[in-house]
Each structure stands twice: as structure tokens, then as C-alpha cells.
Design a protein around this motif. Structure first.
Motif, short mmCIF file in Angstrom:
data_model
loop_
_atom_site.label_atom_id
_atom_site.label_comp_id
_atom_site.label_asym_id
_atom_site.label_seq_id
_atom_site.Cartn_x
_atom_site.Cartn_y
_atom_site.Cartn_z
N GLU A 107 -3.18 -6.96 8.08
CA GLU A 107 -3.59 -7.29 6.71
C GLU A 107 -2.50 -6.91 5.72
O GLU A 107 -2.23 -7.66 4.77
N LEU A 108 -1.85 -5.76 5.94
CA LEU A 108 -0.75 -5.36 5.06
C LEU A 108 0.36 -6.40 5.10
O LEU A 108 0.88 -6.81 4.05
N VAL A 109 0.73 -6.85 6.30
CA VAL A 109 1.79 -7.85 6.43
C VAL A 109 1.40 -9.15 5.72
O VAL A 109 2.20 -9.75 5.01
N ALA A 110 0.16 -9.57 5.91
CA ALA A 110 -0.31 -10.81 5.27
C ALA A 110 -0.26 -10.69 3.74
O ALA A 110 0.14 -11.62 3.04
N ARG A 111 -0.64 -9.53 3.23
CA ARG A 111 -0.61 -9.32 1.78
C ARG A 111 0.83 -9.29 1.24
O ARG A 111 1.09 -9.79 0.15
N ILE A 112 1.75 -8.69 2.00
CA ILE A 112 3.16 -8.69 1.58
C ILE A 112 3.69 -10.12 1.51
O ILE A 112 4.34 -10.52 0.53
N HIS A 113 3.41 -10.91 2.54
CA HIS A 113 3.86 -12.31 2.52
C HIS A 113 3.26 -13.07 1.34
O HIS A 113 3.94 -13.86 0.69
N ALA A 114 1.99 -12.81 1.06
CA ALA A 114 1.33 -13.51 -0.06
C ALA A 114 1.97 -13.12 -1.39
O ALA A 114 2.19 -13.98 -2.26
#
Length: 225
Positions: A107-114
Motif C-alpha cells: 500500500e505504501l508503494v502504491a501511494r508513493i506511485h500515486a
């Protein structure tokens, strides 16, 4: 993409930095708010992950100082505090997102990409394309002429940076700042060597060059006639 992590808990900091490096990010670590503010104001980051409870300078004050000094680095606030009031304070201080500990790393990675997508105003949310070359950012896959190309994490990060700046000449220094971390030795030829390996995989076997050297300046990724 280069990420700043400001976290005083060594175990959490190592967990996040190791995971992000495996995802192809360049990562710098700061263990207190003072060092975090110095790095945020002097280095070109694509995003920052900042804990609230920090020595010397708490996370909310750090973010507030960043904004006061004109920093527009997208920030994810990381905290064990989960109340609505805490989340509001984190966003009001200048944070762009708020993630409660414990969290799922994916989830952290997905939020960084977003956050990076929003900050760079990328028109297509999950893919980048130049000619017949395409990156699927969500699945971290690369295709040319619909053939999948196997890239190492650092090669993927380098190609992603070049494609996000397609048509624009980027210098070796710019590449080092965004693809490698703070401890990178600028005297090495690792950038030239990685670009060469990337060309072998992305260009040479497909009969058309997209990565071009601008002698004495840097590199540009673009489709030419």
C-alpha cells in the motif's frame, strides 16, 4: 525516482528503505527532523515519507518548514496516530497523504506511485509510452513491439526516469540525483554503463534507437525519423 525517508525507528527505516530499493527507487534516510529538513531543502526528491514523532524536529513542523521554504515534494505522513484529528493535522501541515502504522508495504508503494503521478501530472495514470516502447508502471513491466523486456530494478528506474522526461535532454547529474541515492559516488561511470546495458535490451535488438546520447550534455529518449 528518488525518495526521502525521515524515520527515527531503525527497524522501520530499514524495512521501508530495503523494500523501496528492491522496487527500483533511490532512497535517502534521515533519522531526525533536522537532518530530514536539510535533505528536503537541498536535494531533488520525487516524494518523501515522514514520520510524525521525530527527535529534534517533529514531522509536522518539518513538513510545515518545507512548505514555508517553497518545497513542493509530495509527502506521505507516516504515524501510529490514527484518529481523525491526527489525520487532519497531518494534511493541514502540508502532507499530501497519511498512512497509519502498521501498514502494508504494497500500500505504501502504491501511494508513493500515486503521489508521483499526481505531482508530475502524468496523463496516463499507469503507463508511459514512447513510440513502440511502453512501461506498465502498475505491473512494473516493459514492452517493445509488444515483446516483454526483462530489466533489473535499477534499469527499470533509469528507463522510467528517461520516459517521464521523454523529448527532454537529461544530464548525468540529473540522472544520478533521481535514480541513485545521496551516497552515490559521482566519479564512477555507473550511469554510462547502465545506459549502455539498457540500450542493449531496449534498442539494439529491435532495430531502432530511442535512447540518444547528446555529446557533452547527457541523454534523451525520443522517437526520431
Amino acid at each position: 525516482m528518488r525518495i526521502l525517508i525521515v524515520e527515527d525507528d531503525k527497524q522501520t527505516a530499514q524495512f521501508i528503505s530495503k523494500g523501496l530499493r528492491q522496487e527500483g527507487f533511490a532512497v535517502d534516510l534521515a533519522s531526525d527532523g533536522e537532518d530530514g529538513l536539510h535533505l528536503a531543502l537541498t536535494e531533488p526528491y520525487d516524494a518523501a515519507v515522514i514520520d510524525i514523532m521525530l527527535p529534534k524536529f517533529d514531522g509536522l513542523s518539518l513538513i510545515d518548514e518545507m512548505r514555508r521554504n517553497g518545497s513542493e515534494i509530495p509527502v506521505i505522513v507516516l504515524s501510529a496516530k490514527s484518529s481523525i484529528d491526527d489525520r487532519i493535522k497531518g494534511l493541514q501541515a502540508g502532507g499530501d497523504d497519511y498512512l497509519v502504522k502498521p501498514f502494508a508495504f504494497s500500500e505504501l508503494v502504491a501511494r508513493i506511485h500515486a503521489l508521483i503521478r499526481r505531482a508530475t501530472r502524468a496523463g496516463e495514470p499507469t503507463t508511459l509510452s514512447v513510440g513502440d516502447l511502453k512501461i506498465d508502471l502498475a505491473r512494473r513491466k516493459v514492452f517493445r513491439q509488444d515483446i516483454e523486456i526483462d530489466l533489473q530494478p535499477k534499469e527499470f528506474a533509469l528507463l522510467e526516469y528517461l520516459m517521464r522526461n521523454a523529448g527532454r535532454v537529461v544530464s548525468k547529474t540529473m540522472i544520478m540525483e533521481h535514480v541513485w541515492d545521496y551516497n552515490f559516488d559521482p566519479r564512477t561511470t555507473v550511469v554510462e554503463s547502465r545506459v549502455c546495458r539498457l540500450r542493449d535490451k531496449v534498442d539494439r535488438q529491435f532495430g531502432g534507437n530511442l535512447i540518444h546520447t547528446i555529446r557533452g550534455v547527457g541523454y534523451v529518449l525520443e522517437e526520431r525519423d
